[in-house]
Enzyme design. Structure first.
Site, PDB file in Angstrom:
ATOM      1  N   TRP A   1       0.857  -1.196   0.000  1.00 58.82           N
ATOM      2  CA  TRP A   1       0.000   0.000   0.000  1.00 58.82           C
ATOM      3  C   TRP A   1       0.885   1.235   0.000  1.00 58.82           C
ATOM      4  O   TRP A   1       1.912   1.277   0.694  1.00 58.82           O
ATOM      5  CB  TRP A   1      -0.898   0.007   1.239  1.00 58.82           C
ATOM      6  CG  TRP A   1      -2.293  -0.485   0.933  1.00 58.82           C
ATOM      7  CD1 TRP A   1      -3.386   0.269   0.643  1.00 58.82           C
ATOM      8  CD2 TRP A   1      -2.737  -1.850   0.877  1.00 58.82           C
ATOM      9  NE1 TRP A   1      -4.478  -0.540   0.400  1.00 58.82           N
ATOM     10  CE2 TRP A   1      -4.114  -1.838   0.535  1.00 58.82           C
ATOM     11  CE3 TRP A   1      -2.112  -3.078   1.057  1.00 58.82           C
ATOM     12  CZ2 TRP A   1      -4.869  -2.993   0.394  1.00 58.82           C
ATOM     13  CZ3 TRP A   1      -2.861  -4.234   0.908  1.00 58.82           C
ATOM     14  CH2 TRP A   1      -4.217  -4.185   0.587  1.00 58.82           C
TER      15      TRP A   1
ATOM     16  N   TYR B   1      -7.084 -10.998  -0.425  1.00 60.79           N
ATOM     17  CA  TYR B   1      -7.613  -9.623  -0.427  1.00 60.79           C
ATOM     18  C   TYR B   1      -8.507  -9.383  -1.637  1.00 60.79           C
ATOM     19  O   TYR B   1      -8.187  -9.793  -2.751  1.00 60.79           O
ATOM     20  CB  TYR B   1      -6.455  -8.616  -0.436  1.00 60.79           C
ATOM     21  CG  TYR B   1      -6.922  -7.175  -0.391  1.00 60.79           C
ATOM     22  CD1 TYR B   1      -7.305  -6.593   0.818  1.00 60.79           C
ATOM     23  CD2 TYR B   1      -7.010  -6.411  -1.553  1.00 60.79           C
ATOM     24  CE1 TYR B   1      -7.749  -5.271   0.854  1.00 60.79           C
ATOM     25  CE2 TYR B   1      -7.451  -5.093  -1.516  1.00 60.79           C
ATOM     26  CZ  TYR B   1      -7.820  -4.536  -0.309  1.00 60.79           C
ATOM     27  OH  TYR B   1      -8.264  -3.235  -0.266  1.00 60.79           O
TER      28      TYR B   1
ATOM     29  N   ASP C   1     -11.116   5.065   4.974  1.00 60.39           N
ATOM     30  CA  ASP C   1     -12.164   4.411   4.174  1.00 60.39           C
ATOM     31  C   ASP C   1     -13.617   4.747   4.501  1.00 60.39           C
ATOM     32  O   ASP C   1     -14.358   5.220   3.685  1.00 60.39           O
ATOM     33  CB  ASP C   1     -12.031   2.893   4.289  1.00 60.39           C
ATOM     34  CG  ASP C   1     -10.694   2.397   3.798  1.00 60.39           C
ATOM     35  OD1 ASP C   1      -9.753   3.194   3.701  1.00 60.39           O
ATOM     36  OD2 ASP C   1     -10.595   1.200   3.503  1.00 60.39           O
TER      37      ASP C   1
ATOM     38  N   GLU D   1      -3.781  -2.555  14.340  1.00 64.50           N
ATOM     39  CA  GLU D   1      -4.147  -1.612  13.274  1.00 64.50           C
ATOM     40  C   GLU D   1      -4.837  -0.372  13.863  1.00 64.50           C
ATOM     41  O   GLU D   1      -4.564   0.759  13.479  1.00 64.50           O
ATOM     42  CB  GLU D   1      -5.058  -2.318  12.275  1.00 64.50           C
ATOM     43  CG  GLU D   1      -5.363  -1.522  11.017  1.00 64.50           C
ATOM     44  CD  GLU D   1      -6.265  -2.283  10.050  1.00 64.50           C
ATOM     45  OE1 GLU D   1      -6.711  -3.408  10.397  1.00 64.50           O
ATOM     46  OE2 GLU D   1      -6.534  -1.755   8.958  1.00 64.50           O
TER      47      GLU D   1
END
Ligand code: 2M8
Length: 452
Positions: A32, A80, A168, A412
Site C-alpha cells: 500500500w 484480499y 475508508d 491496526e
C-alpha cells in the site's frame, strides 16, 4: 523503550517480503502506498537499504500520467478483495503494462518519507543518489495532483473515492455516499470479513462496501480518465487531510531539490497556491475559526457544493501543515484537547485522538475509521503540536500511543474507551511510527518540520 523499539523492528521484519513490507498478514497482503511511506520512515532509523528498496518498489508502479497507485498487487496473494484483475487497469493507457495496481491514489507521504530516509542515513552519498533517482518520480506525482486533481488551480486536492483519503469509512463520506445509488454491481465476495474472523463490527458495513465497489466500477467505465471523471463523477471531494499532506510534502520536495541541486521553483508555486486557498476551501466562516466545533477545517463536497461538517480527526490534521497562525493554532488545539477527542478529563483510555468525536451519534468505539484511534493520524498531530511548541500536549499523545502498544500490541487501530487492540495484528505502520516516535530528537524535529 529499547524493548518496545526492538519489538517494533521485529514486526517490520515479519512483514518484509524481500522487496516491500505488507501492512499486515492476510488482511493486507500487497503493497500500500502511504503505508510504505510510513514504514520507510520507521526503517530509516535502522536500515536505509530496506527503506530505499521499499520506496523504489512503489515508484516502479507509477502510472505514465504520474499517479502513484494506492496498491501494488502481489499476484500470488489471494486473501484480499478487490484483486488486481478486478481493477482492469489495462483500460487506461497510463497504467503500467507488467504490474497489477489499483486505479486510484492515496495521500502523498512520499517526499516526506524520502527526505527522512536521507536525513537518517549514515551513508549520505548513497542516500543522495537515491534522492536523485526519486526526485523526478516525486515531482511527476505532485504535478499529477496539482493538475488532474486540482483543475481549479487552488492548491487543494480532490479525491474521487473514499479509499483515496486513507480513511475508508469515515463518517465524512456518509452524506456524499448516501446520494449514490450502487446499482448493477458485479458479483463479488468480501474477504476482509474472513480476515477479521467474523468481527464484522470492526470493519465497514456491506452498504458502505457496495458503494466503494460501485465507484471502482464507475472509474473502470471512464477508463480511469481523470478529465472525464472530473466532469461528472458522483464523488468529488476537496479533502483536508490529503491537501495538508500535499502541502507538507511540497515543502519537503523543495528541500530535496535544494539538497540535490535542482530548481525548487515549481514547488514554491504549489505551496503558495495552497497557502492562498486552504482557509477559503476548508472553513465556512473564516472570521469565526475555532470559536465553536462547527467552524473548524472541513472537507468540501464539490458535487453537493457544501462543507462536510462531521467531527473527525481530519479537522485537526492542518496543525501538521504549519500554515496556520499561532493564534489559529491555539483555537485548534483547544479542540484537540477537548474531552470529546480524548483530551482533558475525557472518558477515554489514554489521551490520544480517536478518528471521530466520541460524543457524536456516528461515533463507534470499534468500527474502523468511525471512532477507533489510529497511530498515523496521531503521529501527524504529534508533529504538528511540536511544530507550534505545544510540547506538553504533544508528549501526552506520544505517551498515549506508547501505552496502547505496550498493553495491546502493534494493532491496526484501538478502541478509545478501553484501549483494546482491533483489526490487523502486527500492523506495520503502527510499528514503524512508534519507532519514529522513540528515535526522533525533539529539537531536530522542530527544525525539520518547522523551518522547511
Ligand atoms: C485501508 O484501506 C484499504 C483500501 O485501500 C482497505 O480497506 O482494504 C485503510 O486503512 C488505508 O488507509 C490503508 O492504507 C490500507 C492498508 O493498511 O487499509
Amino acid at each position: 523503550m529499547d524493548k518496545l523499539f526492538a519489538d517494533a523492528v521485529q514486526v517490520l521484519e515479519r512483514n518484509w517480503t524481500g522487496n516491500l513490507t505488507i501492512p499486515a498478514k492476510t488482511l493486507y497482503p500487497h503493497q500500500w502506498s502511504w503505508d510504505s511511506c510510513f514504514i520507510s520512515i520507521g526503517n530509516s532509523h535502522v536500515d536505509t537499504d530496506r527503506a530505499i528498496k521499499e520506496l523504489e518498489c512503489l515508484f516502479a508502479a507509477q502510472w505514465k500520467n504520474g499517479m502513484i497507485p494506492s496498491i501494488v498487487f502481489d499476484k500470488k496473494a489471494k486473501t484480499y478483495f478487490p484483486s488486481a484483475d478486478f481493477y482492469e487497469i489495462e483500460r487506461s493507457e497510463n497504467a503500467p503494462k507488467d504490474l497489477g495496481t489499483s486505479g486510484m491514489t492515496q495521500p502523498p507521504m512520499h517526499a516526506i518519507a524520502c527526505y527522512y530516509v536521507y536525513k537518517n542515513a549514515q551513508d549520505k552519498a548513497k542516500a543522495a543518489e537515491f534522492l536523485k533517482k526519486a526526485y523526478p518520480r516525486l515531482k511527476k506525482f505532485h504535478r499529477y495532483l496539482a493538475t488532474y486533481r486540482d483543475p481549479e488551480g487552488s492548491g487543494t486536492i480532490t479525491i474521487l473515492h473514499p479509499w483515496e483519503s486513507g480513511m475508508d469509512n469515515s463518517p465524512l463520506w456518509d452524506e456524499p455516499l448516501s446520494k449514490i445509488d450502487a446499482k448493477d454491481l458485479p458479483e463479488f465476495e468480501r474477504l476482509d470479513t474472513k480476515a477479521v474472523n467474523g468481527a464484522s463490527d470492526t470493519i465497514p458495513k456491506d452498504e458502505e462496501y457496495n458503494k466503494f465497489i460501485y465507484l471502482i466500477e464507475l472509474m473502470k467505465k471512464h477508463n480511469y480518465d481523470e478529465r472525464k471523471m472530473y466532469a461528472n463523477f458522483p464523488f468529488k471531494i476537496k479533502d483536508v487531510l490529503f491537501t495538508s499532506i500535499f502541502y507538507v510534502a511540497n515543502k519537503f520536495l523543495r528541500e530535496i531539490a535544494n539538497i540535490i541541486g535542482e530548481d525548487p521553483k515549481e514547488m514554491g508555486t504549489w505551496i503558495s497556491k495552497t497557502e492562498k486557498n486552504f482557509y477559503k476551501y476548508f472553513i465556512k466562516d473564516q472570521k469565526e475559526f475555532g470559536v465553536s466545533e462547527e467552524n473548524l477545517f472541513y472537507d468540501y463536497d464539490l458535487v453537493q457544493r457544501e462543507w462536510i461538517r462531521k467531527k473527525t480527526v481530519a479537522s485537526f490534521i492542518p496543525i501538521y501543515t504549519g500554515l496556520m497562525t499561532k493564534e489559529d493554532s491555539q483555537n485548534l488545539v483547544k479542540w484537540i484537547r477537548h474531552s470529546h477527542f480524548c483530551g482533558n478529563d475525557g472518558f477515554c483510555h489514554v489521551p490520544t485522538i480517536p478518528s471521530t468525536d466520541t460524543n457524536e451519534p456516528y461515533f463507534h468505539k470499534s468500527n474502523y475509521w468511525r471512532g477507533p484511534i489510529w497511530v498515523n493520524t496521531n503521529w501527524m498531530i504529534w508533529l504538528g503540536l511540536l511544530k507550534y511548541g505545544y510540547e506538553e500536549e504533544a508528549e501526552a499523545i506520544r505517551s498515549g500511543v506508547f501505552e496502547l502498544v505496550k498493553s495491546h500490541g502493534f494493532r491496526e487501530y484501538y478502541n478509545p474507551k478501553t484501549g483494546e487492540g482491533l483489526g490487523g495484528k502486527d500492523f506495520s505502520w503502527t510499528s514503524s511510527l512508534v519507532m519514529d516516535m522513540i528515535k526522533r530528537n525533539r529539537k531536530e524535529t522542530q527544525m525539520d518540520e518547522g523551518i522547511l
